[in-house]
Design a protein around this motif. Structure first.
Motif, PDB file in Angstrom:
ATOM      1  N   ALA A  31       0.703  -1.018  -0.128  1.00  0.00           N
ATOM      2  CA  ALA A  31      -0.305   0.188  -0.058  1.00  0.00           C
ATOM      3  C   ALA A  31       0.720   1.451   0.075  1.00  0.00           C
ATOM      4  O   ALA A  31       0.505   2.422  -0.592  1.00  0.00           O
ATOM      5  CB  ALA A  31      -0.833   0.225   1.136  1.00  0.00           C
ATOM      6  N   LEU A  34       1.895   2.144  -3.618  1.00  0.00           N
ATOM      7  CA  LEU A  34       0.642   2.857  -4.256  1.00  0.00           C
ATOM      8  C   LEU A  34      -0.061   4.155  -4.107  1.00  0.00           C
ATOM      9  O   LEU A  34      -0.331   4.268  -2.655  1.00  0.00           O
ATOM     10  CB  LEU A  34      -0.528   2.000  -3.847  1.00  0.00           C
ATOM     11  N   GLN A  38      -6.986   3.502  -7.303  1.00  0.00           N
ATOM     12  CA  GLN A  38      -7.138   1.716  -6.098  1.00  0.00           C
ATOM     13  C   GLN A  38      -8.639   2.130  -5.915  1.00  0.00           C
ATOM     14  O   GLN A  38      -8.886   1.012  -5.711  1.00  0.00           O
ATOM     15  CB  GLN A  38      -6.429   2.207  -4.653  1.00  0.00           C
ATOM     16  N   GLN A  39      -9.604   3.867  -6.356  1.00  0.00           N
ATOM     17  CA  GLN A  39     -10.691   3.502  -6.015  1.00  0.00           C
ATOM     18  C   GLN A  39     -11.507   3.046  -6.689  1.00  0.00           C
ATOM     19  O   GLN A  39     -11.253   3.821  -7.944  1.00  0.00           O
ATOM     20  CB  GLN A  39     -11.103   4.582  -5.146  1.00  0.00           C
ATOM     21  N   THR A  47     -10.808  -2.261 -15.330  1.00  0.00           N
ATOM     22  CA  THR A  47      -9.464  -2.642 -14.241  1.00  0.00           C
ATOM     23  C   THR A  47      -8.760  -3.051 -15.745  1.00  0.00           C
ATOM     24  O   THR A  47      -8.017  -3.447 -16.431  1.00  0.00           O
ATOM     25  CB  THR A  47      -9.677  -4.668 -13.948  1.00  0.00           C
ATOM     26  N   ALA A  73       2.342   3.533  -9.136  1.00  0.00           N
ATOM     27  CA  ALA A  73       2.808   3.040  -8.282  1.00  0.00           C
ATOM     28  C   ALA A  73       3.997   2.849  -8.046  1.00  0.00           C
ATOM     29  O   ALA A  73       4.648   3.453  -9.789  1.00  0.00           O
ATOM     30  CB  ALA A  73       1.890   1.338  -8.370  1.00  0.00           C
ATOM     31  N   VAL A  81       0.034  -4.889  -9.388  1.00  0.00           N
ATOM     32  CA  VAL A  81      -1.288  -3.527  -9.019  1.00  0.00           C
ATOM     33  C   VAL A  81      -1.996  -4.024 -10.340  1.00  0.00           C
ATOM     34  O   VAL A  81      -2.005  -4.310 -11.113  1.00  0.00           O
ATOM     35  CB  VAL A  81      -0.142  -2.493  -9.252  1.00  0.00           C
ATOM     36  N   ARG A  82      -3.160  -3.525  -9.525  1.00  0.00           N
ATOM     37  CA  ARG A  82      -4.374  -3.350  -9.911  1.00  0.00           C
ATOM     38  C   ARG A  82      -5.245  -2.091 -10.080  1.00  0.00           C
ATOM     39  O   ARG A  82      -4.878  -1.313  -8.852  1.00  0.00           O
ATOM     40  CB  ARG A  82      -5.670  -3.918  -9.268  1.00  0.00           C
ATOM     41  N   PHE A  83      -5.472  -1.083 -11.021  1.00  0.00           N
ATOM     42  CA  PHE A  83      -6.450  -0.015 -11.218  1.00  0.00           C
ATOM     43  C   PHE A  83      -7.545  -0.197 -11.423  1.00  0.00           C
ATOM     44  O   PHE A  83      -7.301  -0.423 -12.718  1.00  0.00           O
ATOM     45  CB  PHE A  83      -5.024   1.005 -11.687  1.00  0.00           C
ATOM     46  N   TYR A  84      -8.346   0.764 -11.265  1.00  0.00           N
ATOM     47  CA  TYR A  84      -9.752   0.527 -11.690  1.00  0.00           C
ATOM     48  C   TYR A  84      -9.212   2.050 -11.983  1.00  0.00           C
ATOM     49  O   TYR A  84      -9.732   3.698 -11.274  1.00  0.00           O
ATOM     50  CB  TYR A  84     -10.849   0.625 -10.256  1.00  0.00           C
TER      51      TYR A  84
END
Length: 137
Positions: A31, A34, A38-39, A47, A73, A81-84
């Motif tokens: 975290a 990052l 993330q939200q 995604t 990130a 890592v996932r990005f929204y």
């Protein structure tokens, strides 16, 4: 001797290449590294999953990821890592966090459709530097 030196260099460089790892097997980026996206946004979103290869090349240095010129990130070797993101086209950049190499940023345009998950892979290879490509991993 003339053959021995090139042979040793080839073996050494081959040992420094990175190896793809599936996102499901990679460690999550902690975290504290990052910075954005993330939200899940309100409404439709996509995604973006970015996974960095495992291996020796640049292993001690993070790769700095940016999305739309915003720091997103710092990704270590073998991390994901996932990005929204809202649907549409974004520019994703990757740069090795290594002052001595002073390599330029690599940027890719990524088109995102609502509900879609796109996977990208970061590789770091000797003589080439950082690369960011679509992947099935």
């Amino acid at each position: 001797m003339k053959i021995l030196v090139p042979l040793v260099l080839v073996v050494a460089l081959a040992g420094c290449a990175t190896t793809p790892i599936p996102a499901e097997q990679a460690k999550a980026v902690p975290a504290e590294r990052l910075f954005a996206f993330q939200q899940r946004p309100a409404g439709e979103y996509a995604t973006l999953i970015v996974t960095r290869d495992t291996g020796m090349a640049g292993a001690r240095s993070d790769v700095k990821l940016s999305i739309g010129n915003q720091p997103a990130a710092d990704v270590g070797a073998g991390e994901t890592v996932r990005f929204y993101l809202p649907a549409g086209e974004v520019i994703v950049g990757a740069k090795l966090d290594e002052v001595l190499l002073s390599q330029p940023i690599v940027e890719r345009a990524v088109a995102l459709q609502p509900g879609q998950a796109r996977r990208y892979r970061i590789s770091v290879n000797p003589g080439v530097g950082v690369d960011l490509q679509p992947t099935a991993f």
